[in-house]
Design a protein around this motif. Structure first.
Motif, PDB file in Angstrom:
ATOM      1  N   ASN A 107      57.061  40.445  78.390  1.00  0.00           N
ATOM      2  CA  ASN A 107      57.200  39.127  78.111  1.00  0.00           C
ATOM      3  C   ASN A 107      55.652  38.552  77.978  1.00  0.00           C
ATOM      4  OD1 ASN A 107      60.141  39.471  78.177  1.00  0.00           O
ATOM      5  ND2 ASN A 107      60.057  38.712  80.181  1.00  0.00           N
ATOM      6  N   PRO A 108      54.845  39.085  76.949  1.00  0.00           N
ATOM      7  CA  PRO A 108      53.492  38.503  76.933  1.00  0.00           C
ATOM      8  C   PRO A 108      53.786  37.082  76.229  1.00  0.00           C
ATOM      9  CG  PRO A 108      54.052  39.931  74.987  1.00  0.00           C
ATOM     10  CD  PRO A 108      55.063  40.264  76.128  1.00  0.00           C
ATOM     11  N   ARG A 109      52.673  36.016  76.403  1.00  0.00           N
ATOM     12  CA  ARG A 109      52.677  34.815  76.070  1.00  0.00           C
ATOM     13  C   ARG A 109      51.957  34.786  74.808  1.00  0.00           C
ATOM     14  NH1 ARG A 109      50.013  30.703  80.445  1.00  0.00           N
ATOM     15  NH2 ARG A 109      50.402  29.316  78.306  1.00  0.00           N
ATOM     16  N   PHE A 110      50.997  35.531  74.518  1.00  0.00           N
ATOM     17  CA  PHE A 110      50.120  35.467  73.427  1.00  0.00           C
ATOM     18  C   PHE A 110      49.903  36.750  72.785  1.00  0.00           C
ATOM     19  CE2 PHE A 110      49.299  31.289  74.928  1.00  0.00           C
ATOM     20  CZ  PHE A 110      49.762  30.260  74.145  1.00  0.00           C
ATOM     21  N   SER A 111      49.627  36.823  71.426  1.00  0.00           N
ATOM     22  CA  SER A 111      49.287  37.799  70.816  1.00  0.00           C
ATOM     23  C   SER A 111      48.050  37.612  69.975  1.00  0.00           C
ATOM     24  CB  SER A 111      50.251  38.055  69.741  1.00  0.00           C
ATOM     25  OG  SER A 111      49.973  39.255  68.648  1.00  0.00           O
ATOM     26  N   VAL A 112      47.114  38.389  70.167  1.00  0.00           N
ATOM     27  CA  VAL A 112      45.854  38.282  69.371  1.00  0.00           C
ATOM     28  C   VAL A 112      45.512  39.417  68.506  1.00  0.00           C
ATOM     29  CG1 VAL A 112      43.385  37.532  69.854  1.00  0.00           C
ATOM     30  CG2 VAL A 112      44.851  36.948  71.376  1.00  0.00           C
ATOM     31  N   LYS A 113      45.445  39.027  67.276  1.00  0.00           N
ATOM     32  CA  LYS A 113      45.225  40.112  66.168  1.00  0.00           C
ATOM     33  C   LYS A 113      43.676  39.924  65.512  1.00  0.00           C
ATOM     34  CE  LYS A 113      50.057  41.284  64.968  1.00  0.00           C
ATOM     35  NZ  LYS A 113      50.721  41.379  63.890  1.00  0.00           N
ATOM     36  N   ARG A 114      43.084  40.799  65.173  1.00  0.00           N
ATOM     37  CA  ARG A 114      41.821  40.970  64.633  1.00  0.00           C
ATOM     38  C   ARG A 114      42.068  40.636  62.962  1.00  0.00           C
ATOM     39  NH1 ARG A 114      36.787  44.765  65.311  1.00  0.00           N
ATOM     40  NH2 ARG A 114      35.326  43.983  63.903  1.00  0.00           N
ATOM     41  N   HIS A 115      41.391  39.777  62.526  1.00  0.00           N
ATOM     42  CA  HIS A 115      41.697  39.102  61.096  1.00  0.00           C
ATOM     43  C   HIS A 115      40.932  40.181  60.127  1.00  0.00           C
ATOM     44  CE1 HIS A 115      42.228  36.582  57.661  1.00  0.00           C
ATOM     45  NE2 HIS A 115      42.645  35.653  58.520  1.00  0.00           N
ATOM     46  N   LEU A 116      41.807  40.764  59.178  1.00  0.00           N
ATOM     47  CA  LEU A 116      41.566  41.728  58.368  1.00  0.00           C
ATOM     48  C   LEU A 116      41.403  41.406  56.928  1.00  0.00           C
ATOM     49  CD1 LEU A 116      43.756  44.714  59.623  1.00  0.00           C
ATOM     50  CD2 LEU A 116      41.353  44.186  60.466  1.00  0.00           C
ATOM     51  N   ASN A 117      41.192  40.025  56.788  1.00  0.00           N
ATOM     52  CA  ASN A 117      41.091  39.627  55.289  1.00  0.00           C
ATOM     53  C   ASN A 117      39.536  39.549  54.940  1.00  0.00           C
ATOM     54  OD1 ASN A 117      40.646  38.131  52.953  1.00  0.00           O
ATOM     55  ND2 ASN A 117      42.168  36.303  53.636  1.00  0.00           N
ATOM     56  N   LEU A 118      39.360  40.414  54.125  1.00  0.00           N
ATOM     57  CA  LEU A 118      37.777  40.740  53.584  1.00  0.00           C
ATOM     58  C   LEU A 118      37.135  39.584  52.834  1.00  0.00           C
ATOM     59  CD1 LEU A 118      37.778  44.372  52.651  1.00  0.00           C
ATOM     60  CD2 LEU A 118      37.452  43.368  54.824  1.00  0.00           C
ATOM     61  N   PHE A 119      38.203  38.583  52.328  1.00  0.00           N
ATOM     62  CA  PHE A 119      37.686  37.529  51.430  1.00  0.00           C
ATOM     63  C   PHE A 119      37.352  36.254  52.403  1.00  0.00           C
ATOM     64  CE2 PHE A 119      40.393  40.296  48.673  1.00  0.00           C
ATOM     65  CZ  PHE A 119      39.487  40.696  47.674  1.00  0.00           C
ATOM     66  N   HIS A 120      37.985  36.277  53.693  1.00  0.00           N
ATOM     67  CA  HIS A 120      37.701  35.181  54.475  1.00  0.00           C
ATOM     68  C   HIS A 120      36.658  35.832  55.902  1.00  0.00           C
ATOM     69  CE1 HIS A 120      39.093  31.494  56.796  1.00  0.00           C
ATOM     70  NE2 HIS A 120      38.141  31.510  56.633  1.00  0.00           N
ATOM     71  N   PRO A 129      51.831  32.625  69.901  1.00  0.00           N
ATOM     72  CA  PRO A 129      52.501  32.836  70.868  1.00  0.00           C
ATOM     73  C   PRO A 129      53.568  33.888  70.484  1.00  0.00           C
ATOM     74  CG  PRO A 129      53.233  30.688  69.677  1.00  0.00           C
ATOM     75  CD  PRO A 129      52.133  31.270  68.812  1.00  0.00           C
ATOM     76  N   CYS A 130      53.754  34.441  71.719  1.00  0.00           N
ATOM     77  CA  CYS A 130      54.884  35.499  71.537  1.00  0.00           C
ATOM     78  C   CYS A 130      56.541  34.939  71.841  1.00  0.00           C
ATOM     79  CB  CYS A 130      54.983  36.708  72.713  1.00  0.00           C
ATOM     80  SG  CYS A 130      53.333  37.578  72.264  1.00  0.00           S
ATOM     81  N   GLY A 131      57.463  35.247  71.046  1.00  0.00           N
ATOM     82  CA  GLY A 131      58.803  34.856  71.221  1.00  0.00           C
ATOM     83  C   GLY A 131      59.128  33.386  70.635  1.00  0.00           C
ATOM     84  N   GLY A 132      58.435  33.226  69.421  1.00  0.00           N
ATOM     85  CA  GLY A 132      58.501  32.170  68.638  1.00  0.00           C
ATOM     86  C   GLY A 132      58.159  30.801  69.463  1.00  0.00           C
ATOM     87  N   GLY A 133      57.970  29.743  68.598  1.00  0.00           N
ATOM     88  CA  GLY A 133      57.682  28.243  69.252  1.00  0.00           C
ATOM     89  C   GLY A 133      56.149  28.354  69.855  1.00  0.00           C
ATOM     90  N   GLY A 134      55.541  27.056  69.806  1.00  0.00           N
ATOM     91  CA  GLY A 134      54.309  27.015  70.273  1.00  0.00           C
ATOM     92  C   GLY A 134      53.248  27.143  69.346  1.00  0.00           C
TER      93      GLY A 134
END
Length: 211
Positions: A107-120, A129-134
């Motif tokens: 039950n993790p609280r947050f997910s952190v993903k590296r941004h892969l958008n080369l145009f930004h 947040p994991c599990g929706g909400g927040g």
């Protein structure tokens, strides 16, 4: 060299109540939490972080022995109590990390993903947040230069990493000592956990998970 501050530096230009390192409101004053982050463990032969508040008191610490980390980083309070555990998500595409309460592994609280958008090119990571909400957060800038901001709803800055300026005539701190400014929308421990993930993804001094 003295890395902790003698007094708080000016916070982000936002009219908000003060926040403690646990994210609480303090008397309605309009201030942010001003932390000094030292990319060094206080323990011998450890990789980690030592974090001081504006009064110079220890508030967070990370002490990672390379042989014992097992692919995770634990953020502790000053007494060594685990607050959050940061783990790389297994079998995921790209850099993807999860933040858990204490030393939990479910039950993790947050997910952190590296941004892969080369145009930004300024986008670094997306925090959800994991599990929706927040609230979700996007971090932009350059962590390697210690100049990045986490934005919340309506692109309101909720945390900022910035270089720590040395006193006049003092020794320059470099990138191993820097400021972390945290507004009331974001708990300071979560902000520090995001910094740890940024350091794993973009740090130039080597991962905390390596010996």
């Amino acid at each position: 060299m003295k890395v902790h501050p003698n007094a708080a530096a000016p916070a982000l230009e936002l009219p908000m109540p003060a926040v403690s390192c646990r994210g609480g409101v303090d008397g309605g004053r309009q201030e942010a939490a001003m932390l000094t982050v030292w990319r060094k463990s206080l323990l011998f032969n450890c990789r980690g972080f030592t974090v001081f508040d504006a009064k110079g008191s220890l508030v967070f610490r990370v002490d990672n022995y390379g042989s014992e980390s097992k692919g995770e980083v634990v953020l502790m309070d000053a007494a060594g109590k685990p607050l959050l555990t940061i783990r790389r998500k297994k079998l995921s595409l790209g850099d993807h990390w999860l933040i858990y309460d204490g030393e939990e592994a479910v039950n993790p609280r947050f997910s952190v993903k590296r941004h892969l958008n080369l145009f930004h090119s300024k986008a670094l990571v997306h925090v959800a947040p994991c599990g929706g909400g927040g609230a979700c957060y996007d971090v932009e800038g350059s962590y390697s230069q210690r100049s990045c901001v986490a934005y919340g709803e309506r692109r309101r800055p909720v945390a900022e990493v910035r270089r720590k300026e040395a006193a006049a005539g003092g020794v320059a701190f470099g990138t191993d000592v820097f400021r972390l400014v945290v507004q009331t929308e974001l708990d300071a421990s979560i902000a520090m956990a995001i910094v740890i993930v940024l350091d794993q993804m973009f740090g130039s001094g080597g991962s905390l998970m390596k010996g």
